[in-house]
Design a protein around this motif. Structure first.
Motif, PDB file in Angstrom:
ATOM      1  N   VAL A  38       7.211   4.632  53.131  1.00 50.41           N
ATOM      2  CA  VAL A  38       6.844   3.340  52.431  1.00 50.41           C
ATOM      3  C   VAL A  38       6.804   2.279  53.174  1.00 50.41           C
ATOM      4  O   VAL A  38       5.826   1.506  52.957  1.00 50.41           O
ATOM      5  CB  VAL A  38       7.705   3.367  51.250  1.00 50.41           C
ATOM      6  N   ASN A  95       8.377  -6.011  48.001  1.00 51.95           N
ATOM      7  CA  ASN A  95       7.566  -5.091  47.569  1.00 51.95           C
ATOM      8  C   ASN A  95       8.276  -3.942  46.755  1.00 51.95           C
ATOM      9  O   ASN A  95       9.435  -3.282  47.008  1.00 51.95           O
ATOM     10  CB  ASN A  95       7.033  -4.075  48.608  1.00 51.95           C
ATOM     11  N   SER A  96       7.874  -3.767  45.490  1.00 51.52           N
ATOM     12  CA  SER A  96       8.681  -2.934  44.511  1.00 51.52           C
ATOM     13  C   SER A  96       8.759  -1.415  44.978  1.00 51.52           C
ATOM     14  O   SER A  96       9.833  -0.748  44.629  1.00 51.52           O
ATOM     15  CB  SER A  96       7.992  -2.943  43.226  1.00 51.52           C
ATOM     16  N   ASP A  97       7.742  -1.162  45.571  1.00 52.29           N
ATOM     17  CA  ASP A  97       7.839   0.632  45.868  1.00 52.29           C
ATOM     18  C   ASP A  97       8.878   0.618  47.169  1.00 52.29           C
ATOM     19  O   ASP A  97       9.433   1.411  47.004  1.00 52.29           O
ATOM     20  CB  ASP A  97       6.322   0.877  46.406  1.00 52.29           C
ATOM     21  N   SER A 131       3.592   2.205  55.126  1.00 53.75           N
ATOM     22  CA  SER A 131       2.593   2.263  54.287  1.00 53.75           C
ATOM     23  C   SER A 131       2.374   0.403  53.744  1.00 53.75           C
ATOM     24  O   SER A 131       1.315   0.059  53.543  1.00 53.75           O
ATOM     25  CB  SER A 131       2.702   2.864  53.006  1.00 53.75           C
ATOM     26  N   VAL A 132       3.685  -0.109  53.714  1.00 57.80           N
ATOM     27  CA  VAL A 132       3.642  -1.528  53.013  1.00 57.80           C
ATOM     28  C   VAL A 132       2.988  -2.166  54.311  1.00 57.80           C
ATOM     29  O   VAL A 132       2.068  -3.181  54.349  1.00 57.80           O
ATOM     30  CB  VAL A 132       4.966  -1.980  52.763  1.00 57.80           C
ATOM     31  N   ASN A 160      12.278   0.353  45.319  1.00 60.41           N
ATOM     32  CA  ASN A 160      12.710   1.489  44.737  1.00 60.41           C
ATOM     33  C   ASN A 160      13.104   2.924  45.655  1.00 60.41           C
ATOM     34  O   ASN A 160      13.772   3.421  45.404  1.00 60.41           O
ATOM     35  CB  ASN A 160      11.436   2.006  43.796  1.00 60.41           C
ATOM     36  N   ALA A 161      12.283   2.840  46.804  1.00 55.78           N
ATOM     37  CA  ALA A 161      12.608   3.873  47.569  1.00 55.78           C
ATOM     38  C   ALA A 161      14.095   3.716  48.490  1.00 55.78           C
ATOM     39  O   ALA A 161      14.798   4.547  48.505  1.00 55.78           O
ATOM     40  CB  ALA A 161      11.656   3.906  48.914  1.00 55.78           C
ATOM     41  N   GLN A 195      11.505   6.638  52.825  1.00 53.00           N
ATOM     42  CA  GLN A 195      11.785   5.063  52.612  1.00 53.00           C
ATOM     43  C   GLN A 195      10.992   4.413  53.715  1.00 53.00           C
ATOM     44  O   GLN A 195      10.362   3.505  53.804  1.00 53.00           O
ATOM     45  CB  GLN A 195      13.206   4.667  52.771  1.00 53.00           C
TER      46      GLN A 195
END
Length: 463
Positions: A168, A79-81, A171-172, A84-85, A165
């Motif tokens: 996120v 997952n890109s988010d 959330s994922v 990035n975190a 992080q």
């Protein structure tokens, strides 16, 4: 003079004691944070021993479907988010390392060049070469906590981004589980509509036969056909939603849109008993709440930094050069020079005072945001508990409706064949049965969604 210097140093050190304060969590009242899911007026009474909350479970213990677990693992990897975190955390780790190194002296070699070599022609018959390699080191003495408070502020920001992080990550996980259960719900609804479409087609065929025998008018055939076509459009709409949900889930797990392997709604097994934990546990488990507190701690140390700017900067150092500058020393020798400086701000056009005031106001803002995050966490837990119980009750009622309406459809169809009921009764019974079946599937799906919501609201998903 010696006594005066000692007294002055002691005075400075005593005045700086307030700049070395460590952050301590402010008092916060978490009583009544989570409302009882049944009572309209009481708050949830949770004992201190109930700390092994539902949110402490690893996500694999909550989402036991092997195909869902595979999807979550892929999402956590691609997952890109989330990627990035993780990069943001690495950036702040580098900044913290630099903040720690600020306590060490700064060492420089040379000025405009690393070394300097000169050729001296002091005598026509003799050439002398002179060289110099300058080195300097300086150290800012952190008597007033300027460097220390900046380091602590960076530490708190790093912890805050680690919480981000984890938020996120949660959330994922919840997003993937939501999409997966949505697909299971749509699959089941499509199955029910397809089955009802076949039944309505049989009714339509029966109506056409009855029309040929002169037992019903053409309006009965038209109504039966319309009911069949309505089921067809519902099926097409579910297929459209399935495709869109598969694309959304593919994006979450970092792959192009494609068909998602999955099980069925009936095969799912989720926890039905929930221990929510005490209110204080929310402060530790919820990444967003902990992140808000780390931001508060960072602002606390920013206030310390702003206050330290009113005190002098003290720098000591040494400079030297390995040289034979006179042109006669060979080999060369070290020439050393000790130095120190003290800079006391006196009039900075109000900049220092304004900076301190702004830092204090930012601390108050961070405190308010932290309090709001705690209340929000309590609301989310309360809402998830209430919603789960409500959808669970509705699902049981819908099951009773389905049993009654299934018998009603069978009886109505049998009566119609013997002219004991009208075609409208048959169509109405079938429509009501399909509506009840679809509602039950939606209620079961909403139960699963609120299990996910409760798990996330209690700080789960990060393990």
């Amino acid at each position: 003079m010696k006594k005066i210097l000692i007294f002055a140093a002691a005075t400075l050190l005593m005045s700086s004691c307030g700049l070395y304060n460590k952050y301590e969590r402010p008092d916060v009242n978490t009583k009544g944070l989570i409302r009882d899911a049944v009572s309209d007026v009481d708050t949830l009474a949770v004992s201190q021993q109930d700390t092994a909350s539902f949110g402490n479970l690893p996500w694999r213990a909550v989402f036991t479907d092997p195909q869902l677990q595979t999807l979550i693992e892929q999402g956590l990897e691609k997952n890109s988010d989330l990627l990035n975190a993780a990069l943001t955390v690495q950036m702040y780790e580098a900044m913290l390392k630099a903040a720690k190194l600020a306590f060490l002296p700064a060492i420089t070699l040379g000025g405009s060049s690393i070394g300097n070599i000169q050729t001296l022609y002091t005598d026509p018959s003799q050439v002398t070469r002179a060289y110099s390699f300058p080195v300097s080191a300086s150290w800012t003495l952190d008597f007033f906590g300027n460097v220390l408070s900046q380091k602590r502020s960076t530490q708190m920001k790093l912890l805050g981004y680690k919480d981000y992080q984890m938020a996120v990550r949660a959330s994922v996980i919840s997003g993937i589980a939501n999409c997966y259960y949505t697909l299971l719900m749509l699959d089941e609804q499509l199955r029910l509509v397809t089955a009802m479409s076949e039944m309505s087609k049989e009714t339509w065929e029966m109506m056409k036969l009855q029309y040929q025998l002169g037992r019903v008018r053409s309006t009965g055939v038209q109504s039966a056909e319309a009911a069949y076509l309505s089921n067809q459009t519902q099926a097409n709409d579910f297929r459209r939603q399935i495709r869109a949900t598969e694309n959304a889930l593919s994006l979450l797990i970092g792959q192009p849109g494609q068909q998602i392997p999955r099980s069925t709604l009936a095969q799912q097994s989720l926890p039905a008993e929930f221990a929510t934990g005490v209110g204080v546990a929310l402060l530790k488990n919820r990444p967003d709440v902990h992140n808000a507190e780390m931001n508060l701690a960072s602002c606390f140390h920013d206030v310390q930094t702003a206050r330290s700017k009113f005190y002098p900067d003290i720098t000591v150092g040494v400079s030297g050069a390995f040289t034979n500058a006179s042109g006669t020393l060979n080999p060369g020798k070290w020439l050393l020079n000790l130095f120190g400086s003290l800079t006391q701000p006196i009039f900075m056009r109000g900049a220092l005072t304004a900076n301190l005031k702004v830092s204090k106001l930012q601390y108050e803002q961070a405190f308010n945001s932290w309090q709001t995050a705690i209340l929000k966490a309590g609301n989310e837990v309360s809402n998830a508990l209430v919603n789960y119980n409500a959808y669970d009750a509705n699902s049981k009622i819908e099951q009773q409706r389905i049993e009654v309406l299934t018998k009603n459809v069978e009886d109505t169809r049998a009566l119609y064949k013997s002219s004991g009921s009208t075609y409208l009764e048959v169509i109405t019974a079938q429509t009501q049965l399909l509506s009840a079946e679809l509602s039950k599937v939606t209620d079961d799906y909403n139960k699963m969604v609120n299990v996910i919501t409760l798990y996330t609201a209690l700080g789960g998903g990060g393990k």
